[in-house]
Design an enzyme around this catalytic site. Structure first.
Site, PDB file in Angstrom:
ATOM      1  N   HIS A  78       0.828  -1.212   0.000  1.00 43.18           N
ATOM      2  CA  HIS A  78       0.000   0.000   0.000  1.00 43.18           C
ATOM      3  C   HIS A  78       0.861   1.260   0.000  1.00 43.18           C
ATOM      4  CE1 HIS A  78      -3.288  -2.622   2.070  1.00 43.18           C
ATOM      5  NE2 HIS A  78      -3.028  -3.006   0.835  1.00 43.18           N
ATOM      6  N   HIS A 235      -9.424  -1.768  -4.626  1.00 42.70           N
ATOM      7  CA  HIS A 235      -8.276  -2.120  -3.789  1.00 42.70           C
ATOM      8  C   HIS A 235      -7.308  -3.050  -4.524  1.00 42.70           C
ATOM      9  CE1 HIS A 235      -5.924  -2.363  -0.184  1.00 42.70           C
ATOM     10  NE2 HIS A 235      -5.738  -3.632  -0.486  1.00 42.70           N
ATOM     11  N   ASP A 239      -3.334  -2.510  -4.948  1.00 42.47           N
ATOM     12  CA  ASP A 239      -2.297  -3.522  -4.687  1.00 42.47           C
ATOM     13  C   ASP A 239      -1.410  -3.738  -5.914  1.00 42.47           C
ATOM     14  OD1 ASP A 239      -2.962  -4.138  -2.052  1.00 42.47           O
ATOM     15  OD2 ASP A 239      -4.238  -5.831  -2.606  1.00 42.47           O
ATOM     16  N   HIS A 262      -1.712 -10.878  -5.375  1.00 42.86           N
ATOM     17  CA  HIS A 262      -0.275 -10.595  -5.283  1.00 42.86           C
ATOM     18  C   HIS A 262       0.582 -11.598  -6.053  1.00 42.86           C
ATOM     19  CE1 HIS A 262      -0.766  -7.296  -2.589  1.00 42.86           C
ATOM     20  NE2 HIS A 262      -1.395  -8.026  -1.691  1.00 42.86           N
TER      21      HIS A 262
HETATM   22 ZN   LIG Z   1      -3.895  -4.551  -0.235  1.00 43.73          ZN
END
Ligand SMILES: [Zn+2]
Length: 308
Positions: A78, A235, A239, A262
């Site tokens: 973040h 969000h 990321d 991720h």
């Molecule tokens: Zn995140």
């Protein structure tokens, strides 16, 4: 000074707790020389430095962590997202513990911290990674791809069998001001049933309704509700922008992501770094700052390209 590297003007700091460790941590941004990049410093370990580069990426399941010689910096994405979006190329990120504070679970407090520190242009030119041919990674229903474009653009699609999420889509074009308004406020999220499991695994010890959007089978548990109807998808974009920092230079390309996370973000970074024919290193494209007229975008519609 468009196209020049930037650092922060002065020191600024913020305190909070780590999402996964739950430990208190103080984070300080400090100016760094041109060409230094984003460098984490563990003040509790004699200022041990870890550069935010792909070779130090350690764990990418629930957070993007960096490790060098056994020293860890956790949950970097973040902060890195905010630094990238605000155009900070060179900065020391000083921490007195191992995890970046989660703050409110979004990147907005980091944008405000960067603003408090100020941004100062440097003499050196900024370099970019400009995608010149499509690169695609498919993993079952998950997919991430990048296509040539004249600026950073991200189209993200997620699908969760949950009434508060369902199918969401988000299309972000990197232009001045849009990140702070549309992406930075989007908070991290999790499912209530998973929380206990994660806690037993030593994760989310600092998590609470103050820094995570928590979903139970009825809906959103946070009293204040959502900041955007598609906050979850926004969000994911947040990321992804943070994970792309590991390329070492800002990306110019159109990223299309579906049900990614991720691990897939980082798979794309790794693939690009390995496939030197997929991009060129360029300086100062006006388009990257969002100031030129839009050019033809070569990427196909996400759905049409989804077939493996
Ligand atoms: Zn995140």
């Amino acid at each position: 000074m468009l196209g020049h590297q930037q650092t922060v003007s002065r020191v600024a700091e913020v305190s909070g707790v780590g999402l996964h460790t739950g430990v208190a941590v103080r984070l300080r941004l400090a100016p760094a020389p041109a060409g230094r990049g984003i460098v984490f410093r563990r003040l509790d370990l004699d200022g041990f430095e870890i550069e935010a580069r792909a070779r130090h990426v350690a764990r990418v399941s629930y957070a993007t962590s960096l490790m060098k010689k056994g020293v860890l910096i956790s949950t970097t994405e973040h902060l890195l997202s905010a630094l990238m979006a605000c155009g900070v190329d060179n900065v020391y990120v000083e921490l007195d513990n191992l995890e970046v504070p989660i703050l409110d679970g979004s990147a907005l407090p980091f944008v405000q911290l960067i603003r408090a520190a100020g941004i100062r242009p440097q003499r050196a030119r900024r370099l970019y990674v400009r995608v010149v041919k499509p690169v695609e990674i498919v993993d079952g229903q998950k997919r991430i791809a990048v296509y040539p474009s004249d600026r950073l653009r991200i189209r993200y699609r997620i699908a969760f069998a949950h009434p508060a999420i369902g199918e969401q889509e988000c299309d972000f074009v990197a232009e001045t001001g849009r990140y702070e308004a549309e992406i930075a406020p989007a908070r991290t999220f999790g499912f209530y049933e998973e929380v206990e499991k994660l806690r037993q695994g030593g994760l989310v010890r600092g998590g609470s309704l103050a820094n995570v959007v928590v979903l139970n089978h009825d809906g959103v548990m946070n009293a204040e509700g959502l900041r955007f109807p598609n906050e979850f998808c926004r969000h994911k974009v947040l990321d992804l922008i943070g994970d792309l920092v590991m390329l070492g230079y800002p990306l110019i390309g159109h990223v299309v992501a579906e049900r990614a996370g991720h691990a897939l973000h980082y798979a794309l970074v790794s693939r690009l770094l390995r496939d030197r024919s997929a991009w060129s290193r360029v300086t100062a494209p006006a388009a990257a700052a969002g100031v030129s007229a839009p050019a033809a975008d070569e990427s196909p519609p996400a759905r049409a390209a989804a077939a493996p």
